[in-house]
Design an enzyme around this catalytic site. Sequence first.
Site, short mmCIF file in Angstrom:
data_model
loop_
_atom_site.label_atom_id
_atom_site.label_comp_id
_atom_site.label_asym_id
_atom_site.label_seq_id
_atom_site.Cartn_x
_atom_site.Cartn_y
_atom_site.Cartn_z
N CYS A 1 0.82 -1.19 0.00
CA CYS A 1 0.00 0.00 0.00
C CYS A 1 0.86 1.25 0.00
O CYS A 1 2.08 1.21 -0.08
CB CYS A 1 -0.91 0.00 1.23
SG CYS A 1 -1.88 -1.51 1.40
N VAL B 1 12.15 -10.18 -19.33
CA VAL B 1 12.32 -9.01 -20.19
C VAL B 1 13.19 -9.38 -21.38
O VAL B 1 14.22 -10.03 -21.23
CB VAL B 1 12.93 -7.84 -19.40
CG1 VAL B 1 13.16 -6.64 -20.32
CG2 VAL B 1 12.03 -7.45 -18.23
#
Length: 623
Positions: A2, A296
């Site tokens: 958060c 990636v």
Amino acid sequence: MCGIAGVWRKRDPIGIADLSDIARMMQALAHRGPDDHDSWSSGRLALGHRRLAIIDPSPAAREPMLTACGQGVLVYNGEVYNYRTLRQVLEAEGRVFRSVSDAEVVLQALHHWGPEKAVPLFDGMFSFAYFDVRSSALWLARDRLGIKPMSVAETGGRILFASEDKAILACEGFPCRVDAREITLRLAWQSRDSSYSLFEGIERLPPAGLWKITDGGIEKRRFWHVLDVLETARITGDTASDAVQMATLQTLLEDSVELHCIADTSIAAACSGGVDSGLITALAKRFRPEIHGYVVDPLLGHSEAANAERTGRHVGVSLRRVPVDRNRFFELWPKVIWHLESDGWHASHVGLMAMAEQCRADGVKVLLTGEGADELFGGYAWQASSMRAWRAWSWPARLFRSKRWLDRKFQRLRQAPFSRSIGHGGGWSHNAVLRALSPDLNFLQPEIFDRLQPVTPLTDRAFLGSCFFDMYSHLQDLLHRHDRLSMAASVELRVPFLENRLIDYAIHLPRRHKYRDKTGKWLLKKVAEKHIPRENIHAPKVGFEISPHFTAGIHGLLRGGFLRDAMKWPAASIDDFVGLARRDVASRLRLVGMELFLRLHAGGETTEKLTETLHAAARNDQT
């Protein structure tokens, strides 16, 4: 995972302006928690929370969270993976729970046991603000290795705190001034990003920071440090066989990965072609059979995609390639710098953000990674090279040197004992000047070396010390990158190697289990041989590399830019710096990255505008 924000008034009660600032801070952190948000205020404290719902997504786990009696309040960022065990203990002591979240366990533990007892029991990654109404004390904390962030600023009448600097900068009247000294330190290749801000007036809790704020001010302390917990007798007295150590490490890894797979949402793995992420992917498959992975794939430069797919086929996990070409690089690099709140100097920064954005597009909220293994288990070449300078004391080399010569050399090397130490191998004056740039980090080097005094030979002592130093230098920048760039896409990145018991186990391993037969991470690789292809395990270590053509031509941005003015470069030296950036890719990324940072924060340019600027610079260089 958060975003948290808060305002503490030193004297007056919280007012409308403070609540407006909390709203601004929460908006600045919206990317960290798009699922929910709320705020709370009372007396002289206001708190805000942005939620990324992963464990117990129900409204019962909403924050700010209060105890049933209303005497304890929490805003919390992260995961405490042993929350179920802690909950059982708390329930046995009479605590009653209203949710199944880890946040409520953290709150109940802090309120029932007190922060000084509770925080060292937390096994995970976290930062939080906890207010104890009974004592009028506000506590700010960060996990032991600083995986989760916390920024703090003290003004005349307030203390502001948040998950990122940009939230504090969003407060009305807070000046956005870049610290020229911090620019200098980063350009000198100091590891600064995790614990130090580039903005004047903002500081960050250090790893294991546990700060208590009362009417008397801020009391700063730490609840964990490798120098405090290291037991050298465990290293020197280790007689366990290779088979026993392999079994122990296997069990610890399995236990940690199982904990890190706890989530009420989908989980994926970042799987490069290397040992660490491949091993985590293989073990995660046991606890999350549906897991898939990402790799990636830079379309210019070295790609690990083929090796990663070899691991995927071996363990039965499908991999999704995340392509990055030059256009994508220019699109993401300014965004990377915005979220890092630093220069984004390494090409892997863009790769990580591209991966995180792909995860979010696929509906994945949690990504497992292999970060931390190199620092804990001795995987970097520079750790091994730290032994070289200390071989003069080995047999028979020491026979050819006098005791006086060896003593003088020892005192000199002790000041910079590791190959990546600032001033390693330099003269006394050179070391002193460089140490003055960043004393807290650089004076840690001889402290670590001295703490390892019982370890022999000196080569082993230097190797282990180099590993410990990396926990507070190189690893800190990696963790900062991981948090900021994954959370930029609202994805939680978890690091199973940095679990409490694994950390304790690894720091007490002798050198022979970390580096043997010219092989780093020796023990970890032996465990990995049971799970992933040997071809990947014993391949040369390769970092994330892109072709120099990705950034060719952008050195021209240094002419007439903000960095020139900030560093007060003489006009006669501009061509030299531009030439350096043209020739050397690492310098180009660092210098131009800092220029982009200053254009964002001192010049007020947007990330979209900077993408256009990068393309224009590259085109102009070709004409």
